[in-house]
Design a protein around this motif. Structure first.
Motif, PDB file in Angstrom:
ATOM      1  N   ARG A 184       4.753   9.114   0.071  1.00 20.91           N
ATOM      2  CA  ARG A 184       3.645   7.719   0.563  1.00 20.91           C
ATOM      3  C   ARG A 184       5.014   6.675   1.646  1.00 20.91           C
ATOM      4  O   ARG A 184       4.249   5.682   2.008  1.00 20.91           O
ATOM      5  CB  ARG A 184       3.118   7.347  -0.877  1.00 20.91           C
ATOM      6  CG  ARG A 184       2.255   8.363  -1.144  1.00 20.91           C
ATOM      7  CD  ARG A 184       1.528   7.571  -2.597  1.00 20.91           C
ATOM      8  NE  ARG A 184       2.443   7.404  -3.620  1.00 20.91           N
ATOM      9  CZ  ARG A 184       3.074   8.095  -4.542  1.00 20.91           C
ATOM     10  NH1 ARG A 184       2.283   8.984  -4.316  1.00 20.91           N
ATOM     11  NH2 ARG A 184       3.406   8.031  -5.571  1.00 20.91           N
ATOM     12  N   LYS A 185       5.516   6.227   1.537  1.00 22.96           N
ATOM     13  CA  LYS A 185       6.577   5.793   1.942  1.00 22.96           C
ATOM     14  C   LYS A 185       7.634   6.424   2.494  1.00 22.96           C
ATOM     15  O   LYS A 185       8.326   7.907   2.540  1.00 22.96           O
ATOM     16  CB  LYS A 185       6.861   5.488   1.487  1.00 22.96           C
ATOM     17  CG  LYS A 185       6.704   3.638  -0.057  1.00 22.96           C
ATOM     18  CD  LYS A 185       5.843   2.977   1.426  1.00 22.96           C
ATOM     19  CE  LYS A 185       4.160   2.471  -0.053  1.00 22.96           C
ATOM     20  NZ  LYS A 185       4.784   1.213  -0.999  1.00 22.96           N
ATOM     21  N   ASP A 212       4.643   2.786   5.373  1.00 19.77           N
ATOM     22  CA  ASP A 212       3.858   3.053   4.304  1.00 19.77           C
ATOM     23  C   ASP A 212       3.203   4.364   5.228  1.00 19.77           C
ATOM     24  O   ASP A 212       2.621   3.616   6.100  1.00 19.77           O
ATOM     25  CB  ASP A 212       2.780   2.125   3.592  1.00 19.77           C
ATOM     26  CG  ASP A 212       1.695   2.162   2.541  1.00 19.77           C
ATOM     27  OD1 ASP A 212       1.219   3.790   2.531  1.00 19.77           O
ATOM     28  OD2 ASP A 212       1.325   1.440   1.667  1.00 19.77           O
TER      29      ASP A 212
END
Length: 502
Positions: free
Chosen positions: A243-244, A262
């Motif tokens: 996710r990151k 992000d």
């Protein structure tokens, strides 16, 4: 007969050139200078004692490095406690350990045609046989990631279609490569995390690059964000289950900065930026996947160390002189590190272990002769149209400024590249060779050079053989006006793009 004649003259010409390299300086400005002895040409280009590229295994038990075995280029592996060492005889480009520390991955170009191949060899035991991981003729392969909890690597290869790179998982112990993703024809990058999962890809569409993540349905992709061809978004260190990620980005700004990206919506969180120049690179913690050190080169090297304890240890290695102190690898605990200390006169390598004194590992060929090499200083001047210019000046040892020396304008290629202060500069050996022969050496990061932000690069648009060339002339004028250069004894040297400038 004609080919023999030409070949004979080639040998004669080579002998004349080498003999000229052994001739001392004769310019009047150097008559009373206390110059060092001439360093043999061979010491600038090769040394059997030279080592570098040290890496520690994830378990902290072994180190690997570049060196020679006799007169043959080799990659060496040894226990960190100085056990028996062994050599893989190969001219390698890069190395990396598997995540389980059982295998050493090696990238090489054995035929010199830029078709890089990837190999793996066992870390333990006396064996030095290498297994090629993607053995397809006339193709290119690269390592992408080491998969946690296994010996597997994620790699890219163009063996299916020479125009594009597909994504594979390979096991160094044996077995066929497993195809993970097929390139539809316009994917320029695959983003994989340490678990071996494909989390994101970059796809070209016109003058835009679309960053996409897997969609809800198998085989589908959804756009996360995008960048134009004039922007940079270098993504690394995927974490938080994909996710990151970390990235060096200049989207919406002039200079490359460290951001947390992000991967669900493309938003950037600014973490660190230099006000003067682009960030060069960032070292991440193996344990936390957080940034350890961010590097830049505003003149002399600069670094931002995010851990105060580590900052003190790195500063102690640098001493009181400028130095580029690079954390080149770490074990899974971040308690065992390899560190390269690079200056304008070579690179020395160390092993750092918690609670122990730094252990010297080895040094490269310039460091071996560093006592006879010349210091380099950053310089600035203003171009004729008012644009600030940055560069470097190297003066022969034993002379002082204001002596009107013979000077070589040493121009970097690209043009989207730059000259640097440290040992990582591509022309460092040539620069020091010329200084040892009595020349002043001037290097100019003319408009179009990278490292100083987008605006500096974009000022080269439409200026090939125009203001880009004026910047070089203005640099020579600066050196003449300052009393450094003899205006009747200035040469220019370049290769690739800079050969056009020359």
């Amino acid at each position: 007969m004609q080919s023999r004649f030409i070949g004979l003259w080639g040998v004669v010409l080579s002998c004349v050139l080498v003999a000229g390299c052994a001739t001392g300086p004769s310019h009047p400005a150097l008559a009373g200078a206390q110059l060092p002895e001439l360093i043999p040409v061979r010491d600038f280009v090769a040394s059997r004692q030279s080592t570098g590229g040290y890496r520690v295994s994830p378990d902290g038990q072994h180190i690997a490095w570049f060196g020679t075995d006799g007169v043959v280029p080799a990659i060496w592996i040894q226990s960190v406690d100085d056990g028996d060492a062994k050599a893989f005889r190969i001219r390698a480009r890069s190395i990396r350990f598997s995540a389980d520390s059982r295998w050493l991955g090696i990238t090489a170009d054995p035929t010199g045609d830029e078709n890089t191949r990837i190999y793996a060899g066992p870390v333990e035991g006396p064996g030095t046989d290498l297994r090629e991981l993607m053995p397809a003729p006339r193709s290119v392969a690269h390592f992408s990631e080491a998969v946690e909890g296994s010996g597997d690597f994620i790699v890219t290869s163009n063996q299916r279609d020479k125009k594009v790179f597909d994504l594979y998982r390979v096991n160094p112990a044996g077995g066929a490569p497993v195809l993970l993703a097929t390139n539809p024809g316009n994917v320029s990058w695959w983003g994989v995390d340490v678990s071996g999962q494909l989390r994101v890809r970059a796809r070209l569409q016109g003058d835009q690059t679309l960053l996409e993540s897997p969609g809800a349905e198998p085989g589908t992709w959804q756009v996360v964000t995008q960048r134009s061809r004039w922007e940079t978004l270098n993504i690394f260190g995927l974490h938080d289950q994909g996710r990151k990620a970390w990235a060096l980005s200049n989207r919406g700004r002039d200079k490359l900065a460290l951001v947390r990206l992000d991967l669900t919506n493309g938003a950037e969180e600014l973490v660190y930026a230099s006000p003067d120049v682009d960030l060069d690179n960032v070292t991440l913690s193996r344990r936390t996947r957080e940034p350890l050190v961010a590097y830049s080169m505003p003149g002399y090297p600069a670094r931002k160390v995010f851990d105060p304890a580590l900052a003190a240890r790195l500063s102690a290695l640098a001493g009181y002189q400028p130095a580029e102190v690079l954390v080149t690898s770490a074990d899974y605990t971040d308690r065992v590190l390899t560190v390269a200390v690079a200056t304008d006169r070579g690179t020395r390598n160390y092993l750092l272990r918690d609670g122990q004194e730094p252990k010297f590992l080895g040094e490269n060929r310039l460091s071996l002769i560093s006592k006879d090499l010349a210091p380099t200083e950053p310089i600035t001047f203003t171009a004729r149209d008012g644009l600030p210019m940055h560069g470097y000046l190297t003066l022969p040892q034993g002379v002082v400024q204001q002596q009107r020396l013979p000077m070589v304008l040493l121009v970097h290629g690209g043009p989207w590249a730059r000259d640097r202060w440290g040992d990582g500069a591509t022309s460092r050996a040539m620069q020091q060779f010329l200084a040892n022969r009595g020349y002043a050496v001037l290097q100019v990061n003319y408009r179009g050079s990278s490292g100083y932000g987008r605006a500096h690069m974009e000022k080269a648009m439409g200026e090939f053989a125009g203001r880009m060339h004026d910047d070089l002339i203005d640099g020579v004028r600066w050196a003449v006006e300052r009393g450094v250069a003899d205006p009747q004894r200035v040469a220019i040297y370049g290769a690739s793009y800079s050969s056009c400038m020359a």
